[in-house]
Design a protein around this motif. Structure first.
Motif, PDB file in Angstrom:
ATOM      1  N   VAL A   1       8.242  33.906 -31.969  1.00  0.00           N
ATOM      2  CA  VAL A   1       8.395  33.669 -30.528  1.00  0.00           C
ATOM      3  C   VAL A   1       7.733  32.353 -30.136  1.00  0.00           C
ATOM      4  O   VAL A   1       8.284  31.582 -29.335  1.00  0.00           O
ATOM      5  CB  VAL A   1       7.796  34.833 -29.708  1.00  0.00           C
ATOM      6  CG1 VAL A   1       7.828  34.508 -28.210  1.00  0.00           C
ATOM      7  CG2 VAL A   1       8.563  36.120 -29.966  1.00  0.00           C
ATOM      8  N   GLN A   2       6.566  32.071 -30.703  1.00  0.00           N
ATOM      9  CA  GLN A   2       5.900  30.800 -30.419  1.00  0.00           C
ATOM     10  C   GLN A   2       6.784  29.620 -30.819  1.00  0.00           C
ATOM     11  O   GLN A   2       6.916  28.647 -30.067  1.00  0.00           O
ATOM     12  CB  GLN A   2       4.566  30.732 -31.169  1.00  0.00           C
ATOM     13  CG  GLN A   2       3.476  31.622 -30.586  1.00  0.00           C
ATOM     14  CD  GLN A   2       2.179  31.481 -31.358  1.00  0.00           C
ATOM     15  OE1 GLN A   2       1.979  32.094 -32.397  1.00  0.00           O
ATOM     16  NE2 GLN A   2       1.285  30.663 -30.843  1.00  0.00           N
TER      17      GLN A   2
ATOM     18  N   ALA B   1      18.101  36.231 -27.785  1.00  0.00           N
ATOM     19  CA  ALA B   1      18.584  37.268 -28.699  1.00  0.00           C
ATOM     20  C   ALA B   1      17.760  37.335 -29.979  1.00  0.00           C
ATOM     21  O   ALA B   1      17.814  38.335 -30.701  1.00  0.00           O
ATOM     22  CB  ALA B   1      20.052  37.020 -29.037  1.00  0.00           C
ATOM     23  N   SER B   2      16.999  36.288 -30.272  1.00  0.00           N
ATOM     24  CA  SER B   2      16.213  36.222 -31.507  1.00  0.00           C
ATOM     25  C   SER B   2      14.802  36.763 -31.341  1.00  0.00           C
ATOM     26  O   SER B   2      14.097  36.953 -32.340  1.00  0.00           O
ATOM     27  CB  SER B   2      16.142  34.765 -32.001  1.00  0.00           C
ATOM     28  OG  SER B   2      17.421  34.218 -32.194  1.00  0.00           O
TER      29      SER B   2
ATOM     30  N   PRO C   1       9.775  43.120 -27.331  1.00  0.00           N
ATOM     31  CA  PRO C   1      10.463  43.478 -26.079  1.00  0.00           C
ATOM     32  C   PRO C   1       9.875  42.844 -24.825  1.00  0.00           C
ATOM     33  O   PRO C   1      10.606  42.287 -24.003  1.00  0.00           O
ATOM     34  CB  PRO C   1      10.338  45.013 -26.045  1.00  0.00           C
ATOM     35  CG  PRO C   1      10.220  45.408 -27.471  1.00  0.00           C
ATOM     36  CD  PRO C   1       9.442  44.321 -28.132  1.00  0.00           C
ATOM     37  N   GLU C   2       8.549  42.922 -24.655  1.00  0.00           N
ATOM     38  CA  GLU C   2       7.959  42.392 -23.424  1.00  0.00           C
ATOM     39  C   GLU C   2       8.098  40.870 -23.336  1.00  0.00           C
ATOM     40  O   GLU C   2       8.275  40.315 -22.250  1.00  0.00           O
ATOM     41  CB  GLU C   2       6.489  42.799 -23.300  1.00  0.00           C
ATOM     42  CG  GLU C   2       5.592  42.377 -24.460  1.00  0.00           C
ATOM     43  CD  GLU C   2       5.524  43.399 -25.564  1.00  0.00           C
ATOM     44  OE1 GLU C   2       4.490  43.442 -26.263  1.00  0.00           O
ATOM     45  OE2 GLU C   2       6.499  44.157 -25.731  1.00  0.00           O
ATOM     46  N   LEU C   3       8.040  40.194 -24.479  1.00  0.00           N
ATOM     47  CA  LEU C   3       8.228  38.743 -24.485  1.00  0.00           C
ATOM     48  C   LEU C   3       9.700  38.394 -24.255  1.00  0.00           C
ATOM     49  O   LEU C   3      10.009  37.395 -23.603  1.00  0.00           O
ATOM     50  CB  LEU C   3       7.738  38.153 -25.801  1.00  0.00           C
ATOM     51  CG  LEU C   3       6.246  38.330 -26.105  1.00  0.00           C
ATOM     52  CD1 LEU C   3       5.883  37.665 -27.431  1.00  0.00           C
ATOM     53  CD2 LEU C   3       5.395  37.756 -24.985  1.00  0.00           C
ATOM     54  N   ALA C   4      10.590  39.220 -24.789  1.00  0.00           N
ATOM     55  CA  ALA C   4      12.026  38.995 -24.568  1.00  0.00           C
ATOM     56  C   ALA C   4      12.358  39.121 -23.086  1.00  0.00           C
ATOM     57  O   ALA C   4      13.190  38.380 -22.557  1.00  0.00           O
ATOM     58  CB  ALA C   4      12.841  39.995 -25.389  1.00  0.00           C
TER      59      ALA C   4
ATOM     60  N   GLU D   1       1.224  34.586 -24.346  1.00  0.00           N
ATOM     61  CA  GLU D   1       1.302  35.997 -24.717  1.00  0.00           C
ATOM     62  C   GLU D   1       1.632  36.150 -26.201  1.00  0.00           C
ATOM     63  O   GLU D   1       1.076  37.023 -26.879  1.00  0.00           O
ATOM     64  CB  GLU D   1       2.363  36.701 -23.870  1.00  0.00           C
ATOM     65  CG  GLU D   1       1.959  36.916 -22.416  1.00  0.00           C
ATOM     66  CD  GLU D   1       3.006  37.693 -21.644  1.00  0.00           C
ATOM     67  OE1 GLU D   1       3.999  38.130 -22.265  1.00  0.00           O
ATOM     68  OE2 GLU D   1       2.828  37.889 -20.429  1.00  0.00           O
ATOM     69  N   ALA D   2       2.521  35.309 -26.704  1.00  0.00           N
ATOM     70  CA  ALA D   2       2.870  35.368 -28.122  1.00  0.00           C
ATOM     71  C   ALA D   2       1.670  35.025 -28.991  1.00  0.00           C
ATOM     72  O   ALA D   2       1.426  35.682 -30.016  1.00  0.00           O
ATOM     73  CB  ALA D   2       4.032  34.420 -28.422  1.00  0.00           C
TER      74      ALA D   2
END
Length: 378
Positions: free
Chosen positions: A43-44, A163-164, A168-171, A300-301
């Motif tokens: 995510v980062q 989509a990658s 969940p919370e970061l998405a 957050e990541a």
């Protein structure tokens, strides 16, 4: 086999099964936490790409606006500003290209590779579009379509990034950014369309419908964004859009559209300079909120990655400590159990090796038999 082992060895052998179970559970926990850390680190990386992507889109939107004014005015307005803006766009593109190459396609969505290729192709064709603009080989509408294809490809990259993301919370937070980026693009389309109209001084066929459609799309994406569970994002956007210079863009937009609507003069009286300044302020306001959201996702990541890595260390330390304690207790129990047995074994050895042979020898001798008779009689 177990029967022939020493007691201490038997105790240690019995501990093997629970220690193996402990090791398996610890391994599963470590594996899960490592997966969480990898997901957060992905995510980062994706957020870094999205930040570079956002900067490129922003500069292209400003360049599209100035290009519309330049082409609409027949090259009479904004040439110097357009040249400076192109430099800013090129800098953003140069920052984005290495990010695109560095994307880990294996950990991304199935469509990521194709979208990245499309983005690269669109960015590489930007020079051709500019050359045609400078040579007056494109109409305002055609130039806007070329720029829009490029920004659309960059926005598609955001969709693939969303989509990658496996957290969940970061998405969810990133999806809020995607909705806001689409609202910003719709707003930028309105700004560019009306810049072309104001540069010409009148509405052409389809200009009004295009501007109204884009304005409706902007509102639809804003409604989607306002469904976010993060109240801080909504508050930040409301604050940015309520600024006086942004409100001025809304007023100028309404005035311009009214001139082109039924009953209007068809020739808006808004100064192109005022519209460019107001439109830039509105896009900057959107960009400020985008940066805040992406910054929050990145933080957050990073926090989740750190937490997962810390959990891995705790799992390993806990498993090692539990193993050492078990072995220490087993050693203590083994020693406590075998010490009396060793004494008993030693006594039995002394009895069998020394006392019993002596007693047998005594019983075999006449004197020993005589001495033992009274005992037997008794």
């Amino acid at each position: 086999m177990l029967r022939n082992m020493k007691v201490g060895t038997k105790i240690l052998t019995i501990l093997v099964a629970p220690l193996l179970v402990l090791g398996v559970l610890a391994g599963l926990g470590v594996q899960e936490r490592l997966a969480d850390a990898d997901s957060a680190q992905d995510v980062q990386q994706f957020t870094e790409v999205a930040s570079a992507d956002s900067a490129t889109v922003h500069e292209l939107q400003l360049e599209r606006m100035l290009t519309a004014a330049f082409v609409g005015s027949g090259g009479q307005f904004g040439g110097e500003d357009l040249a400076l803006q192109r430099d800013a766009t090129d800098e953003a593109v140069d920052n984005l290209k290495p990010q695109l190459v560095g994307i880990d396609v294996a950990s991304a969505s199935a469509g990521m590779g194709e979208v990245v290729t499309t983005v690269q192709e669109q960015l590489n064709s930007l020079g051709d579009v500019r050359a045609e603009v400078d040579n007056a080989a494109l109409s305002t509408e055609a130039a806007m379509e070329d720029y829009t294809r490029t920004t659309d490809s960059l926005l598609a990259l955001n969709t693939e990034i969303s989509a990658s993301i496996a957290v969940p919370e970061l998405a969810q937070s990133f999806n809020d950014y995607v909705a806001l980026a689409k609202a910003k693009e719709a707003s930028a389309t309105v700004i560019a369309d009306l810049a072309g109209v104001l540069a010409v001084g009148t509405f052409g066929d389809g200009d009004l419908d295009a501007a109204v459609t884009a304005a409706n799309e902007e509102q639809a994406y804003l409604d989607r964004f306002n469904e976010t569970q993060n109240g801080g994002y909504r508050t930040r956007l409301a604050s940015e859009l309520s600024a006086s210079e942004v409100q001025a863009s809304q007023d100028l937009q309404a005035e311009t559209i009214a001139a082109g609507s039924l009953g209007g003069s068809g020739e808006p009286e808004v100064a192109i300079e005022d519209w460019i300044a107001a439109g830039t302020a509105r896009l900057d306001a959107y960009r400020s909120v985008e940066d805040a959201i992406l910054g929050n996702v990145t933080d957050e990541a990073a926090a989740q990655a750190f937490s997962a890595e810390k959990a891995v260390r705790l799992y390993l330390a806990g498993a090692a400590a539990a193993t050492l304690v078990a072995l220490l207790l087993a050693s203590i129990v083994a020693r406590a159990t075998t010490r009396p047995l060793r004494k008993l074994t030693k006594a039995a050895n002394v009895l069998s090796a020394e006392r019993i042979p002596r007693l047998v020898e005594d019983l075999r001798s006449p004197e020993g038999m005589a001495d033992s008779t009274p005992v037997c009689d008794r």
